[in-house]
Every structure is written in C-alpha cells, then in structure tokens.
Design a protein around this motif. Structure first.
Motif, PDB file in Angstrom:
ATOM      1  N   MET A 278       0.860  -1.191   0.000  1.00  0.00           N
ATOM      2  CA  MET A 278       0.000   0.000   0.000  1.00  0.00           C
ATOM      3  C   MET A 278       0.897   1.243   0.000  1.00  0.00           C
ATOM      4  N   PRO A 279       0.697   2.139  -0.955  1.00  0.00           N
ATOM      5  CA  PRO A 279       1.653   3.245  -1.084  1.00  0.00           C
ATOM      6  C   PRO A 279       1.406   4.400  -0.121  1.00  0.00           C
ATOM      7  N   PHE A 280       2.493   5.019   0.265  1.00  0.00           N
ATOM      8  CA  PHE A 280       2.498   6.270   1.024  1.00  0.00           C
ATOM      9  C   PHE A 280       3.160   7.343   0.164  1.00  0.00           C
ATOM     10  N   SER A 281       2.997   8.571   0.577  1.00  0.00           N
ATOM     11  CA  SER A 281       3.614   9.697  -0.127  1.00  0.00           C
ATOM     12  C   SER A 281       4.583  10.429   0.792  1.00  0.00           C
ATOM     13  N   SER A 282       5.568  11.037   0.173  1.00  0.00           N
ATOM     14  CA  SER A 282       6.487  11.897   0.906  1.00  0.00           C
ATOM     15  C   SER A 282       7.000  12.944  -0.082  1.00  0.00           C
ATOM     16  N   GLU A 283       8.049  13.671   0.290  1.00  0.00           N
ATOM     17  CA  GLU A 283       8.516  14.705  -0.619  1.00  0.00           C
ATOM     18  C   GLU A 283      10.001  15.008  -0.414  1.00  0.00           C
ATOM     19  N   LEU A 284      10.561  15.658  -1.413  1.00  0.00           N
ATOM     20  CA  LEU A 284      11.983  15.976  -1.418  1.00  0.00           C
ATOM     21  C   LEU A 284      12.188  17.462  -1.102  1.00  0.00           C
TER      22      LEU A 284
ATOM     23  N   ASN B  81       5.241  24.034   2.133  1.00  0.00           N
ATOM     24  CA  ASN B  81       6.588  23.478   2.213  1.00  0.00           C
ATOM     25  C   ASN B  81       7.580  24.528   1.702  1.00  0.00           C
ATOM     26  N   PRO B  82       8.874  24.311   1.910  1.00  0.00           N
ATOM     27  CA  PRO B  82       9.841  25.366   1.557  1.00  0.00           C
ATOM     28  C   PRO B  82       9.788  25.775   0.085  1.00  0.00           C
ATOM     29  N   SER B  83       9.436  24.857  -0.798  1.00  0.00           N
ATOM     30  CA  SER B  83       9.385  25.207  -2.211  1.00  0.00           C
ATOM     31  C   SER B  83       8.024  25.783  -2.615  1.00  0.00           C
ATOM     32  N   HIS B  84       7.100  25.874  -1.682  1.00  0.00           N
ATOM     33  CA  HIS B  84       5.750  26.396  -1.933  1.00  0.00           C
ATOM     34  C   HIS B  84       5.013  25.575  -3.000  1.00  0.00           C
TER      35      HIS B  84
END
Lengths: 342, 261
Positions: A278-284, B81-84
């Motif tokens: 089951m997928p989750f999301s995150s960010e860079l 977030n920092p990049s908006h």
C-alpha cells in the motif's frame, strides 16, 4: 518558602527547555546531492520491500546510492536530476514507486509493458455492445447464452452497496458470471473489499497485512489477518470467473487475492501485475513528491504477492480469435461456465 | 495572604463578600506556524495560523487566592513546504480546566505569582493536500499539566495596566498516533491497532504554552493585547512532530459578579 518553590519551578522549566525534546526536520539543502540523499533515505527508511527485493532481485540499496550519486554534478539541470532519480527508483521494480515533478511522472511500468496485454478494448466493447448498463464504475449486461458479464475497469471508480444490489439482482437469472477486471490498475481497497464480499457466505481469511514499525529494513509489525466478510446485501451463489491480466495492479491485485478464496470463483487469464504494497507519499527538499510502497500485503499462506498472482486457469488472447472478433478469455470463460464443475 | 487577597479583590473589582467573581476573555490571534509531521512529510511547513482563545477565571470573593480556570483554544493553520509546491491545512481544538493558587508580593510589591494544575484535551487534524494514502493525520491527546504564571499592575499616569503571564506544561498524558508506517486503512477499515495510544511525558511529548497579556481599561471595557507562544513536540512510534506557533492576540476582558443567596 514560596520563593524557594518558584525558584525550583523556574529551574525545572529551564532545564526542560534546554535539554528539550524538540523535534526538528531533517536538514537538507535544495541541491542535487541533498535531494538524491533525501530520496534515497526516504526509500531506505520507509519502503517496505527492500529485504524482499534483495532476496528476489539481488537489490543492494546501499550500492544503488553509491552508483547513482556518482552521476550527480552541482551544475546539472532539473531534468537531468529527475532522470538520475527515476533511474535509481526503477531499481526497485515497483509500479507503486513514482516521482512526481511539474513536468513528468517518473514511473516503472515494466510490470505490464513487458508482457502480453491479453486485452483488446475494442473486442471487449463488442461484447458489451451499446445497450449495456452502467452502475457507477460497473458496466454490465447479459450475454446471449445467459451469462452475466461485468466490466470493472478501475477501482478508482466508486461502487456502493446499492449499485451492487442492483447489478446482482439484474444478473440473478444468469447461469454464471464473468467479471472482467483486465487492465484494472487499482484504486480504493474499500471498493475491492466491497465487491469481494458479494462472493462469500462466510468470513474467509484472505491474507495478511503489516506495516513498518521503524526505519530498519526488517522492522515490521506482526502481520495481521485480513478477512473477507459476507455482504448483508445480495450475494452471488453461482459460478463466477474473474478475467485477469498483467494490467491488474494494486487494489485489483488484492481483489484477485481475496476473490481466489471464494469457493465458486475461478480466475482466468494471465498473472496479475502485482503491487502488494500500500503506497504512502512523501517529498523531497526541492518539492517533488515521491510515492512508494509502505504496507506489505501477503496471501493467506504469507507468500509475497508483490510480483503478481497466478490465475487458476491460464489463458492468453489468441490473435486468430481476435481477428475473428472473439476474445479468447471471454469465450473460454463462457464455455467453462456452461459446464462449470466448481 | 491578606495582601494577596486584597490585590486580587482590587484587580477584579469585587464588591461583595458572598460573591463569585468571573473574569472572561475572548481573543483572536494571527501569527506564524511551523509544522512538522514525519508521517506526512520529512519537511517542515510554515505559514499563517489564526487562533481563538477563550479564557474564564473564577474565584470566590471570600477566597481570592484560589482560582479556577477554563481555557478553550482553537487554531487553524495553512502552511507551505519550503518550495511552496504543497500545502498543509491544520486545525486543533484544545480545552483545559484547572486550578491556581496565588501568592502576592513574592519578590516585589504588587507582583502576584500563581501555580497550579490543569487537565486538558486536544483534538485536531493535519491534511497534506497531495499525499495519497497518508493524506491526513488525526490528533487526539489528553494531559495533566503544570501551570505557573503571574500578574503585575503598572500605573501609567492614572491608567492601570495589568500585565499577566501564564505557562502551561503538560507533564503526563496520552496521545493517539499511528505507528511509523501504519496506514489509517489498517486502523479504521481493518481494525488493526498497534500501540496507537501512547503515554506521554515531557521527554517524548514536550508541549509548552505561554501567554503574555496587557489589560488596558478603555472606558467600561478592558482590552487585552496578548502574545501566545504554543510549542508542541512529540516523538512517539518513531514519528516526529512539532507545531510551533506564535501569535499576537487582541481581545476583550469582562468581569462578572455572581451573588449567591
């Protein structure tokens, strides 16, 4: 006395604030190096199949970082960085892993692109005709030999209990049912559970699910059983064949796992595409979004189903049949349902 | 003790012996919020937060050194977030009820200090608009807090300005949290719980709310200008969260006298 109390209180407060339990975000700069490191670390700490893919594919995630970090340079463009990241993620061979940027979605689709499709949409439409019914996400009709035919193209399309009651009631006079989920790339698990609940009269163990309990590759919760519970609405009591192909992914893969536990149901076609995390999301740090598998699901024998589920009855689309206007899978299912034996 | 009572009596304009004196304030605030929840994102989001703060303090005219306090705080934040490139919406409702004991003239004449305890609960949410299977985080917690503060009345010309301060520090409690990689589908659709209610203390959940206020009498009203600093941290189930908010508030203070038969 009171002065002493307040002095002590002030000291306690100060010590709490200085030795604090303040939680800070990971510190990254918006540079190619830090973005790649952040991406690698998200997968390293949250992705649920690293150990399994090391066994199955020989994947060494530390070695992957060493290799791809060498492709970075401080003056590279965002397009070049995206390419490096997508190449690194494709090492996971997981259709649930995506990198979302403003210009493109990084993806791994070899789970279906490298295999025969076993589906001709025009052929399928010819079986539905033009006067088929539509109940939310379900297209359905009764074929001339009194076999019910349902097409469910995506579990992103909602189905309610009322829709299912109506469909089941309409098809109740049929001798059998073909449920065609070829090309169903998944969606909401609740709809998959809701549909499977129409094919069992008792609670059935469908499989297990667990989740990560920490950043270690092997930190998982005890797998918890998942059951299919019979629907209180109209349930299908006659033979049913579910058509599958490599395009059945994610929630559709889970649906196939569940429906295979139902006694009067057989699956026919090709292996499913998999996608059992089951997928989750995150960010860079640069703001790009990342999706990855987070909660692994297993079959009822605790086998991994990440790379797909074999059908009960293997069957491929024959181009000669297709040229004559026949869908080999539908026709095979119809002939079986005429004398089901299950 | 006599001085303490006298000061509080003067402060709240008490007039009769057998009375309950109730001081209520309602304030609105605007400020900055910094939000981290590693269940949703490893990145800290920052943005604007709006607050509503209701505070009610009551004491008996015959025992002004002990006061009862109710406090309702409602927050709504929109952070980036920092990049908006992504947004988080957050909301919390926190209610505390507690008791304070007051001391007067502790270090200098006119300075009143208080200490006490509060019990409270908080419910809220955080919604990350682009996450898929983990788009939101539910917040729910209960706590028992230590509360300290003080008040001092300045006189500028003939105008009395009452300065006040209060700090609330939860010392023990419990909070809801999904486990590190646990989905809400598992918790709520399948009913699979996994240490989702955890005991909290300042080491794993340090919260500190501080309020500063200046009460300015304007004709028959009292205007309260304030500053609210609310710092919340937690580290349970391997998930790190914080919400740091600082807001300037403005509100009205009213005092009621309830006479008992």
């Amino acid at each position: 006395m009171s002065k002493r109390i307040f002095r002590h209180l002030a000291l306690i407060l100060l010590s709490l604030l200085t030795c604090t339990a303040c939680q800070q975000a990971d510190e990254y700069e918006d540079t190619p190096q830090d973005n790649l490191l952040a991406l690698w670390r998200i997968i390293d700490q949250h992705y649920c199949f690293l150990d399994y893919k090391q066994q199955a594919l020989g994947l060494d995630w530390n070695e992957v970082y060493s290799r791809y970090s060498q492709r970075l340079s401080s003056d590279m463009t965002t397009a070049q960085l995206r390419e490096v990241m997508c190449d690194m993620l494709s090492e996971l061979q997981d259709g649930h892993v995506n990198l979302y940027t403003a210009s493109d979605v990084g993806r791994y689709w070899s789970w279906h692109e490298d295999h025969p499709k076993n589906l001709d949409e025009e052929l399928r439409e010819s079986y539905l005709g033009t006067d088929y019914r539509i109940a939310s996400g379900l297209k359905y009709r009764i074929l001339p030999d009194n076999i019910g035919y349902i097409v469910y193209e995506s579990f992103t399309q909602a189905i309610g209990e009322g829709n299912l009651d109506e469909v089941m009631a309409y098809l109740s006079t049929c001798n059998g049912l073909i449920l065609d989920i070829r090309g169903n790339g998944g969606g909401t698990l609740t709809y998959a559970d809701r549909l499977a609940a129409r094919f069992t009269n008792e609670d059935r163990l469908a499989g297990y699910i667990s989740h990560k309990t920490g950043p270690g590759h092997n930190q998982f919760s005890t797998p918890a059983p998942e059951y299919i519970h019979p629907s209180p609405g109209i349930r299908w009591q006659k033979p049913c064949i579910v058509l599958t192909n490599r395009g059945c992914f994610s929630a559709a893969n889970t649906f196939v796992r569940n429906i295979q536990r139902c006694p009067r149901v057989r699956t026919l076609g090709d292996q499913t595409g998999g996608g059992s995390g089951m997928p989750f999301s995150s960010e860079l740090p640069c703001g790009w979004a990342i999706r990855f598998s987070a909660c692994p699901m297993y079959d009822c024998d605790m086998n991994q189903i990440e790379f797909g589920i074999q059908p009960h009855i293997p069957c491929a689309l024959d181009p000669a049949d297709a040229a004559r206007g026949y869908d080999t899978l539908i026709e095979t299912a119809r002939s079986i349902l005429r004398n089901p034996g299950f | 003790m006599r001085n303490c009572c006298a000061a509080l009596l003067a402060m709240t304009c008490m007039t009769a012996a057998a009375q309950t004196v109730v001081t209520r304030s309602n304030a609105l605030g605007v400020g900055r919020a910094h939000v981290l929840d590693t269940y949703l994102s490893p990145t800290e989001y920052s943005g604007t937060q709006m607050q509503y703060l209701h505070q009610s303090t009551r004491h008996s005219s015959t025992n002004a050194s002990n006061t009862w306090q109710h406090m309702l705080q409602m927050d709504l934040s929109r952070t980036y977030n920092p990049s908006h490139r992504a947004t988080m919406l957050g909301g919390d409702v926190r209610y505390d009820a507690g008791w304070h004991h007051w001391w007067s003239d502790v270090w200098l004449p006119g300075l009143q200090l208080k200490a006490g305890a509060q019990t409270g609960l908080n419910v809220g949410f955080l919604y990350a608009d682009r996450n898929q299977n983990n788009p939101a985080q539910a917040r729910a917690s209960v706590h028992l807090a230590a509360s300290v503060g003080g008040a001092y009345t300045l006189h500028i010309g003939r105008m009395p300005l009452r300065l006040s301060y209060q700090a609330d520090l939860p010392v023990v409690g419990a909070m809801f949290s999904p486990h590190y990689g646990q989905s809400y589908y598992e918790i709520f659709s399948l009913g699979h719980t996994d240490h989702n209610v955890r005991a909290t203390h300042p080491v794993n959940a340090l919260w500190l709310r501080q309020q500063f206020g200046i009460d300015i009498p304007i004709r028959r009203q009292t205007l309260r200008l304030g500053y609210l600093s609310d710092l919340r941290n937690s580290h349970v189930n391997q998930l790190r969260t914080h919400q740091y908010s600082r807001a300037f508030t403005i509100g009205i203070v009213r005092t009621f006298h309830i006479t008992h038969p």
